[in-house]
Design a protein around this motif. Structure first.
Motif, PDB file in Angstrom:
ATOM      1  N   GLN B 114     -52.534 -37.374-131.925  1.00 15.17           N
ATOM      2  CA  GLN B 114     -51.109 -37.655-131.651  1.00 15.17           C
ATOM      3  C   GLN B 114     -50.841 -37.709-130.156  1.00 15.17           C
ATOM      4  OE1 GLN B 114     -48.847 -34.638-133.674  1.00 15.17           O
ATOM      5  NE2 GLN B 114     -48.381 -35.984-135.368  1.00 15.17           N
ATOM      6  N   LEU B 115     -51.412 -36.742-129.442  1.00 12.01           N
ATOM      7  CA  LEU B 115     -51.187 -36.654-127.994  1.00 12.01           C
ATOM      8  C   LEU B 115     -51.667 -37.922-127.289  1.00 12.01           C
ATOM      9  CD1 LEU B 115     -50.495 -34.956-125.469  1.00 12.01           C
ATOM     10  CD2 LEU B 115     -52.814 -34.067-125.545  1.00 12.01           C
ATOM     11  N   PHE B 116     -52.903 -38.323-127.576  1.00 13.73           N
ATOM     12  CA  PHE B 116     -53.452 -39.470-126.863  1.00 13.73           C
ATOM     13  C   PHE B 116     -52.970 -40.802-127.454  1.00 13.73           C
ATOM     14  CE2 PHE B 116     -56.376 -36.057-125.585  1.00 13.73           C
ATOM     15  CZ  PHE B 116     -56.107 -36.123-124.232  1.00 13.73           C
ATOM     16  N   PHE B 117     -52.474 -40.766-128.691  1.00 17.42           N
ATOM     17  CA  PHE B 117     -51.893 -41.985-129.252  1.00 17.42           C
ATOM     18  C   PHE B 117     -50.645 -42.387-128.456  1.00 17.42           C
ATOM     19  CE2 PHE B 117     -48.831 -44.154-131.938  1.00 17.42           C
ATOM     20  CZ  PHE B 117     -49.560 -45.280-132.256  1.00 17.42           C
ATOM     21  N   GLU B 118     -49.876 -41.397-128.034  1.00  8.89           N
ATOM     22  CA  GLU B 118     -48.674 -41.698-127.229  1.00  8.89           C
ATOM     23  C   GLU B 118     -49.066 -42.456-125.956  1.00  8.89           C
ATOM     24  OE1 GLU B 118     -46.170 -38.305-126.492  1.00  8.89           O
ATOM     25  OE2 GLU B 118     -46.194 -37.797-128.618  1.00  8.89           O
ATOM     26  N   GLN B 119     -50.175 -42.018-125.335  1.00  9.83           N
ATOM     27  CA  GLN B 119     -50.673 -42.704-124.133  1.00  9.83           C
ATOM     28  C   GLN B 119     -51.160 -44.109-124.474  1.00  9.83           C
ATOM     29  OE1 GLN B 119     -53.572 -40.566-121.819  1.00  9.83           O
ATOM     30  NE2 GLN B 119     -52.310 -38.745-121.726  1.00  9.83           N
ATOM     31  N   LEU B 120     -51.869 -44.214-125.603  1.00  7.56           N
ATOM     32  CA  LEU B 120     -52.387 -45.529-126.026  1.00  7.56           C
ATOM     33  C   LEU B 120     -51.219 -46.500-126.221  1.00  7.56           C
ATOM     34  CD1 LEU B 120     -54.724 -47.369-127.142  1.00  7.56           C
ATOM     35  CD2 LEU B 120     -54.146 -46.483-129.393  1.00  7.56           C
ATOM     36  N   ALA B 121     -50.172 -46.019-126.906  1.00 12.71           N
ATOM     37  CA  ALA B 121     -49.013 -46.880-127.173  1.00 12.71           C
ATOM     38  C   ALA B 121     -48.374 -47.338-125.864  1.00 12.71           C
ATOM     39  CB  ALA B 121     -48.001 -46.136-128.037  1.00 12.71           C
ATOM     40  N   ALA B 122     -48.243 -46.410-124.912  1.00  8.83           N
ATOM     41  CA  ALA B 122     -47.620 -46.766-123.625  1.00  8.83           C
ATOM     42  C   ALA B 122     -48.501 -47.756-122.858  1.00  8.83           C
ATOM     43  CB  ALA B 122     -47.399 -45.500-122.800  1.00  8.83           C
TER      44      ALA B 122
END
Lengths: 119, 156
Positions: B114-122
């Motif tokens: 979840q944490l790194f998915f937010e970065q991926l999305a951005a």
């Protein structure tokens, strides 16, 4: 039996009352998700919880490999603060984020008390 | 494990995500199931199945949300004994995309994903071509486009 949410809040409250503590959290060690938190503004709760749980998994393996049993308390001192963690037998991490000059003994005591409540 | 992309702007953010989140398999696709990038898959047939199933799950949950008069659900997580499956939508200049992530519970966790998915999305949002209109996939072209995509994804 699971402790009620109010008991979790009270346990976190006792930790955050220690001078120099900037926040406290209960984290699911298995999935790194925040169960309960009391954090000052600016602390990224989900990031701290996910990374602390990841670290806990690796530390547990290191402890097992070293044959020294389960970890009871860890204290990571950084330049601008500290991370203090007590894992509970039930798979929860009690986490405190603190100032660098916090009274570590007192925080440890409150973390252990909180761990007893959480189980 | 290789990471390959049909649309090259997806590659760098995906490589970074895989490394940081400790993901085992990842698909980045359109909501219709057209794959833009993949990591960890070794067979084309697995990519096709996973993309079709992931897109179908997203379509089902979108419809459930619509019936509940809510915006689409942000993410979905299934946790098994050894693996977890994380499925989430993300907005880009290329339109709404879907990421399907399979992670080993020994190596990663829902929190990390979840944490790194937010970065991926951005990062995908920032890297995506602006003002691009998603191409409509016509039935007549579908097989050729699918074949081209799979050739790119598996380096044939």
């Amino acid at each position: 039996m699971t402790a009620p949410a109010a008991a979790y809040d009270k346990a976190l409250d006792l930790i955050t009352r220690v001078r120099g503590v900037r926040g406290a959290m209960l984290v699911s060690a298995e999935d790194g998700i925040v169960v309960a938190e009391q954090l000052m503004e600016g602390i990224k709760g989900p990031a701290v919880s996910a990374l602390a749980a990841s670290l806990a998994t690796r530390l547990r393996r290191a402890m097992e490999a070293a044959g020294v049993g389960a970890s009871l308390f860890w204290h990571l001192q950084a330049e601008h603060g500290a991370l203090l963690v007590v894992p509970t037998p039930g798979g929860t991490l009690v986490v405190a984020v603190a100032e660098p000059d916090v009274n570590v003994g007192l925080v440890r005591l409150e973390l252990l008390r909180a761990a007893e409540v959480v189980g | 494990m290789t990471t390959r992309a049909v649309e090259t702007w997806t590659l760098e953010p995906l490589v970074k995500f895989v490394k940081e989140a400790g993901a085992r398999l990842v698909l980045v696709m359109t909501s219709a199931g057209q794959v833009l990038a993949q990591h960890g898959f070794s067979r084309a047939v697995d990519v096709m199945s996973a993309a079709a199933l992931g897109a179908a799950i997203m379509a089902s949950t979108d419809e459930m949300a619509r019936q509940l008069r809510q915006p689409p659900f942000a993410a979905l997580n299934h946790q098994g004994e050894r693996h977890g499956i994380f499925l989430a939508g993300l907005a880009t200049g290329r339109g709404r995309l879907v990421a399907l992530v399979v992670y080993d519970l020994d190596v990663s966790s829902l929190g990390l994903v979840q944490l790194f998915f937010e970065q991926l999305a951005a990062e995908l949002q920032a890297a995506s071509p602006k003002d691009s209109v998603p191409k409509q996939v016509l039935a007549a072209d579908f097989e050729r486009q699918l074949s081209d995509s799979l050739n790119t994804l598996f380096g044939r």
